[in-house]
Design a protein around this motif. Structure first.
Motif, PDB file in Angstrom:
ATOM      1  N   ALA A 188      18.049 -76.160  62.852  1.00  0.00           N
ATOM      2  CA  ALA A 188      18.070 -75.785  61.437  1.00  0.00           C
ATOM      3  C   ALA A 188      17.031 -74.710  61.147  1.00  0.00           C
ATOM      4  O   ALA A 188      17.315 -73.725  60.439  1.00  0.00           O
ATOM      5  N   PHE A 189      15.827 -74.877  61.681  1.00  0.00           N
ATOM      6  CA  PHE A 189      14.785 -73.866  61.467  1.00  0.00           C
ATOM      7  C   PHE A 189      15.231 -72.502  62.006  1.00  0.00           C
ATOM      8  O   PHE A 189      15.021 -71.464  61.370  1.00  0.00           O
ATOM      9  N   ALA A 190      15.845 -72.495  63.191  1.00  0.00           N
ATOM     10  CA  ALA A 190      16.271 -71.234  63.807  1.00  0.00           C
ATOM     11  C   ALA A 190      17.371 -70.566  62.985  1.00  0.00           C
ATOM     12  O   ALA A 190      17.362 -69.346  62.792  1.00  0.00           O
ATOM     13  N   LEU A 191      18.335 -71.358  62.518  1.00  0.00           N
ATOM     14  CA  LEU A 191      19.425 -70.790  61.725  1.00  0.00           C
ATOM     15  C   LEU A 191      18.903 -70.222  60.403  1.00  0.00           C
ATOM     16  O   LEU A 191      19.360 -69.161  59.948  1.00  0.00           O
ATOM     17  N   VAL A 230      14.497 -77.471  49.736  1.00  0.00           N
ATOM     18  CA  VAL A 230      14.183 -78.726  50.413  1.00  0.00           C
ATOM     19  C   VAL A 230      15.162 -78.901  51.575  1.00  0.00           C
ATOM     20  O   VAL A 230      16.367 -79.045  51.368  1.00  0.00           O
ATOM     21  N   LEU A 231      14.633 -78.874  52.789  1.00  0.00           N
ATOM     22  CA  LEU A 231      15.426 -79.066  53.999  1.00  0.00           C
ATOM     23  C   LEU A 231      15.192 -80.471  54.515  1.00  0.00           C
ATOM     24  O   LEU A 231      14.059 -80.835  54.851  1.00  0.00           O
ATOM     25  N   ALA A 232      16.253 -81.273  54.587  1.00  0.00           N
ATOM     26  CA  ALA A 232      16.153 -82.634  55.121  1.00  0.00           C
ATOM     27  C   ALA A 232      16.461 -82.622  56.611  1.00  0.00           C
ATOM     28  O   ALA A 232      17.460 -82.046  57.047  1.00  0.00           O
ATOM     29  N   THR A 277      11.660 -68.441  56.919  1.00  0.00           N
ATOM     30  CA  THR A 277      10.759 -69.004  57.921  1.00  0.00           C
ATOM     31  C   THR A 277      10.301 -70.388  57.471  1.00  0.00           C
ATOM     32  O   THR A 277      10.405 -70.757  56.291  1.00  0.00           O
ATOM     33  N   ARG A 278       9.810 -71.154  58.424  1.00  0.00           N
ATOM     34  CA  ARG A 278       9.491 -72.565  58.146  1.00  0.00           C
ATOM     35  C   ARG A 278       8.463 -72.713  57.036  1.00  0.00           C
ATOM     36  O   ARG A 278       8.514 -73.670  56.255  1.00  0.00           O
ATOM     37  N   ASP A 279       7.525 -71.776  56.922  1.00  0.00           N
ATOM     38  CA  ASP A 279       6.492 -71.887  55.896  1.00  0.00           C
ATOM     39  C   ASP A 279       7.045 -71.700  54.485  1.00  0.00           C
ATOM     40  O   ASP A 279       6.367 -72.010  53.500  1.00  0.00           O
ATOM     41  N   ARG A 280       8.289 -71.237  54.376  1.00  0.00           N
ATOM     42  CA  ARG A 280       8.910 -71.059  53.061  1.00  0.00           C
ATOM     43  C   ARG A 280       9.789 -72.251  52.683  1.00  0.00           C
ATOM     44  O   ARG A 280      10.406 -72.252  51.621  1.00  0.00           O
ATOM     45  N   LEU A 281       9.835 -73.254  53.546  1.00  0.00           N
ATOM     46  CA  LEU A 281      10.697 -74.407  53.322  1.00  0.00           C
ATOM     47  C   LEU A 281       9.875 -75.633  52.950  1.00  0.00           C
ATOM     48  O   LEU A 281       8.743 -75.802  53.398  1.00  0.00           O
ATOM     49  N   ASN A 282      10.466 -76.512  52.166  1.00  0.00           N
ATOM     50  CA  ASN A 282       9.909 -77.833  51.895  1.00  0.00           C
ATOM     51  C   ASN A 282      10.672 -78.819  52.772  1.00  0.00           C
ATOM     52  O   ASN A 282      11.801 -79.194  52.462  1.00  0.00           O
ATOM     53  N   VAL A 283      10.077 -79.190  53.899  1.00  0.00           N
ATOM     54  CA  VAL A 283      10.768 -79.996  54.902  1.00  0.00           C
ATOM     55  C   VAL A 283      10.469 -81.477  54.673  1.00  0.00           C
ATOM     56  O   VAL A 283       9.304 -81.872  54.587  1.00  0.00           O
TER      57      VAL A 283
END
Length: 294
Positions: free
Chosen positions: A123-126, A109-111, A133-139
Motif C-alpha cells: 500500500a505504501f509503495a502504490l 487515513v490508511l488502514a 509518501t508515508r509521512d503524509r499518511l495517517n496510518v
C-alpha cells in the motif's frame, strides 16, 4: 478418530474449503479447523508457541519473521513453507465510498494490518507512486482484511488494501479501486507456513494439506470444480452469485490467481524483497525458495 489440525487464516480460504471436499480421502486422518487470524504478530506467535499448526499467510511475513530479529515478536523463527498458494488474489488499494480526489485530502487515513506487514508495504509503495509518501499518511492498524473492508465501507478509514473477495464486496458497496499490486511487479500473495519445530505427525498433516491445496489449485486452473468454488465463495465470503463468478475468474488469473505447482516464482520473491528493502532477508528467501520442492 481424526487428529485436529489448526490452520490460521486472515480471510476464509475458498481453496482450502474446496480442497478438503475433493480430497477428503487423502485428508481423512485430519480434522482441519480454520482459526481466524487477527494480526500477523498474533499468527506467528501462535505458530512459534504451537497454538496453531500452520497458517495461510503472506510470504512477506516469512521474510519478516524468519529474518531480522527486529520484527514485532523480537525474535527470529524457524519456519517451513510447504507450498505457495496464490499470487495476491487481486490485491489492490481501495478508497472509501464517496471519497473525492486524494489530492483534496490533508492526511488520508490508511488502514493496514500492522505497519510492518507486506500488504502495508505494498500500500505504501502504490501510494508513493501517486505522490503520497508515508509521512503524509495517517496510518492506523485495524487487523485482518475483512475487518479493514468493513472499516472502509463505514468511513472509519479513507484507504485500505484488499483482496480475496473483499475487494469485490468493497466495489459492490461503493468503494473505488485506486491501484493494483501488479503495478509493482510479479507478486506472491499467500503461502502455507508452519514452524520447523512442529512435531513429525503434525508436520506430516500440514504437508498433506499443502499437497491437497496444490493439486486442487491445479485442477481449478484447468477448469474443474466451478460449482464447488462459487458455492464456497458465496458461503464463506458472502458473495452474491455474480461476485462469486468474478471470484472464480480471479482464481484463474495468470497474474493474480492460484499457483498450480506450489513453487515460489523467483521474480515475485524479488518484488517482496524490494518492497521490504532490508539487507538481511536471505534466511526468509531461502525458506520461500524451498516451497513446493519437497
Amino acid at each position: 478418530m481424526p487428529t485436529a489440525l489448526a490452520i490460521a487464516a486472515f480471510s476464509p480460504s475458498v481453496l482450502l474449503d474446496v480442497a478438503t471436499t475433493v480430497r477428503a480421502a487423502d485428508l481423512r486422518d485430519w480434522d482441519i479447523r480454520t482459526v481466524p487470524a487477527t494480526s500477523s504478530p498474533q499468527v506467528f506467535g501462535d505458530l512459534a508457541d504451537g497454538a496453531v499448526d500452520a497458517a495461510l499467510t503472506s510470504p512477506d511475513n516469512v521474510l519478516l519473521y524468519a529474518g531480522p530479529a527486529d520484527n514485532p515478536l523480537g525474535r527470529m523463527l524457524d519456519l517451513v513453507v510447504p507450498v505457495t498458494v496464490d499470487r495476491g488474489l487481486d490485491l489492490s488499494l481501495w478508497a472509501r465510498p464517496g471519497l473525492g480526489a486524494l489530492v483534496d485530502l490533508d492526511a488520508p487515513v490508511l488502514a493496514v494490518d500492522v505497519t510492518a506487514s507486506g500488504y502495508a508495504l505494498a500500500a505504501f509503495a502504490l501510494l508513493a507512486q501517486r505522490g503520497w509518501t508515508r509521512d503524509r499518511l495517517n496510518v492506523v492498524s485495524l487487523g485482518a482484511t475483512p475487518k479493514r473492508r468493513a472499516a472502509l465501507i463505514a468511513g472509519a478509514c479513507d484507504l485500505t488494501i484488499l483482496n480475496a473477495g473483499n475487494e469485490l464486496l468493497a466495489h459492490a458497496q461503493g468503494a473505488t479501486r485506486i491501484a493494483s499490486v501488479d503495478e509493482l511487479g510479479p507478486y506472491l500473495g499467500s503461502v502455507l507456513c508452519r514452524s520447523a519445530h512442529l512435531d513429525g505427525e503434525r508436520a506430516g498433516g500440514v504437508a498433506a494439506v499443502g499437497q491437497a491445496l496444490t493439486a486442487t489449485a491445479s485442477e481449478i486452473l484447468a477448469g474443474e470444480h466451478d460449482d464447488l468454488v462459487t458455492a464456497s465463495a458465496q458461503r464463506l465470503l458472502g458473495l452474491a452469485p455474480a461476485l462469486a463468478d468474478a471470484y472464480l475468474t480471479v482464481l484463474r488469473s495468470p497474474a493474480a490467481g492460484l499457483v498450480g505447482d506450489g513453487r515460489a516464482d523467483p521474480a515475485a520473491v524479488r518484488t517482496l524483497v524490494d518492497l521490504r528493502g532490508a539487507s538481511d532477508l536471505r534466511r526468509g528467501v531461502d525458506v520461500l525458495s524451498a516451497a513446493g520442492i519437497h
